[in-house]
Write an enzyme that holds these catalytic residues in place. Structure first.
Site, mmCIF file in Angstrom:
data_model
loop_
_atom_site.group_PDB
_atom_site.id
_atom_site.type_symbol
_atom_site.label_atom_id
_atom_site.label_comp_id
_atom_site.label_asym_id
_atom_site.label_seq_id
_atom_site.Cartn_x
_atom_site.Cartn_y
_atom_site.Cartn_z
ATOM 1 N N LYS A 130 0.854 -1.204 0.000
ATOM 2 C CA LYS A 130 0.000 0.000 0.000
ATOM 3 C C LYS A 130 0.875 1.234 0.000
ATOM 4 C CE LYS A 130 0.830 1.285 4.463
ATOM 5 N NZ LYS A 130 1.525 2.557 4.876
ATOM 6 N N GLY A 147 9.675 -0.146 4.851
ATOM 7 C CA GLY A 147 9.549 0.873 3.816
ATOM 8 C C GLY A 147 8.312 1.728 3.924
ATOM 9 N N GLY A 148 7.432 1.433 4.895
ATOM 10 C CA GLY A 148 6.170 2.157 4.964
ATOM 11 C C GLY A 148 5.162 1.686 3.939
ATOM 12 N N GLY A 161 4.091 -4.119 4.392
ATOM 13 C CA GLY A 161 4.349 -5.525 4.106
ATOM 14 C C GLY A 161 3.979 -6.467 5.239
ATOM 15 N N GLY A 162 4.473 -6.197 6.438
ATOM 16 C CA GLY A 162 4.179 -7.070 7.569
ATOM 17 C C GLY A 162 2.703 -7.101 7.897
ATOM 18 N N SER A 163 2.050 -5.944 7.858
ATOM 19 C CA SER A 163 0.615 -5.875 8.141
ATOM 20 C C SER A 163 -0.198 -6.606 7.085
ATOM 21 C CB SER A 163 0.161 -4.418 8.222
ATOM 22 O OG SER A 163 0.761 -3.753 9.319
ATOM 23 N N SER A 164 0.194 -6.464 5.820
ATOM 24 C CA SER A 164 -0.509 -7.143 4.741
ATOM 25 C C SER A 164 -0.341 -8.651 4.859
ATOM 26 C CB SER A 164 0.004 -6.653 3.386
ATOM 27 O OG SER A 164 -0.795 -7.148 2.328
ATOM 28 N N ASP A 224 -2.320 -0.878 10.527
ATOM 29 C CA ASP A 224 -2.539 -1.003 9.084
ATOM 30 C C ASP A 224 -3.240 -2.303 8.699
ATOM 31 O OD1 ASP A 224 -1.361 1.428 8.624
ATOM 32 O OD2 ASP A 224 0.544 0.617 7.900
#
Length: 281
Positions: free
Chosen positions: A8, A94-95, A98-101, A133
């Site tokens: 995102k 990177g903001g 990735g981890g949340s997704s 997120d």
């Protein structure tokens, strides 16, 4: 079956206040991308949850995918387990979410594969405990977000093309949010304001002052189109009207920068896979 976990962008990010528990109140727009990680799940009957991959510097107990699976298992008292494979493409730190997704995809996939039967709202409440997120990835729609990121209103955004650069720096989100120079009293705006061009990332000034590499990435990308930072960095992005323009810019930038080209999307591919799984099941 491959379960996607898209990246995102935060098209803007305002901080409008702070709750009594210390969490910051935000306004942002989440733009999903057709670029992301992939997960696979081998369901087991012994209740064990394991991973067949490694993340540099991330133990199994700290891995958001494993934490999401264990949380769902505990919440539903499921007796099943899983061996999980993760193929990373989204750069860590990177903001880009990735981890949340990845965590959201684990919740959605295992809720289906374990036949837990949790509703979307129940999954969202679980996901919020893993990160602010996570709910937007569970909802699977580009969205306007408020609160700590959990109050979502789906948006239909132009599916433009983006070039994303990720400088090789590790940025502490906690340090950014605790910086005394961070603007924490932005006046709330409306969706209409955003669509008229209002909105910026208030974290960008703090991050670029601390990390010249991020300022350099913004300047490099800014030669081709207006560039800004997503989340608390380190990734920066610029919007392009068409794929050819984006790839032409990336062809030049790729000589010095890590990054990728992606298209903005309004619906997550995770929803498509989930719907297909339900039909076949």
């Amino acid at each position: 079956m491959i379960w996607p976990a898209p990246a995102k962008l935060n098209l803007f990010l305002h901080i409008t206040g702070r709750r009594e528990d210390g969490y910051h109140l935000l306004q942002t727009v989440f733009q999903l991308l057709d670029y992301g990680d992939e997960l696979e799940f081998e369901i087991t009957q012994d209740g064990t949850i394991t991973r067949s991959y490694e993340l540099t510097g991330v133990s199994e107990d700290a891995d958001l995918v494993i934490r999401a699976a264990r949380l769902l298992q505990q919440h539903t008292a499921s007796q099943q387990g899983a061996n999980i494979t993760l193929r990373k493409r989204i750069p860590a730190g990177g903001g880009l979410g990735g981890g949340s997704s990845d965590a959201a995809t684990a919740l959605v996939a295992l809720n289906q594969l374990w036949q837990c039967g949790l509703s979307d709202d129940e999954l969202a409440r679980l996901g919020l405990g893993l990160g602010a997120d996570v709910p937007v990835f569970l909802a699977g729609q580009s969205a306007w977000a408020e609160g700590v990121g959990e109050r979502l209103e789906p948006m239909t955004l132009p599916e433009d093309w983006f070039v994303v650069l990720t400088p090789e720096v590790n940025i502490s989100t906690a340090e950014v949010f605790s910086d005394p120079q961070l603007i924490r009293d932005s006046s709330p705006i409306t969706i209409r304001d955003f669509l008229k061009g209002r909105g910026r990332n208030v974290c960008e000034a703090v991050v670029t002052a601390r990390y010249p590499e991020v300022a350099g990435a913004i300047a490099a990308l800014g030669q081709f189109a207006p560039a800004s930072m997503t989340g608390t960095g380190a990734s920066v992005f610029a919007r392009f009207d068409d794929e050819a323009s984006a790839r032409q810019a990336w062809a030049t930038l790729a000589q010095q920068w890590q990054g990728f080209v992606a298209r903005g999307i309004n619906q997550s591919p995770l929803l498509t896979v989930l719907q297909a799984t339900r039909k076949s099941g």
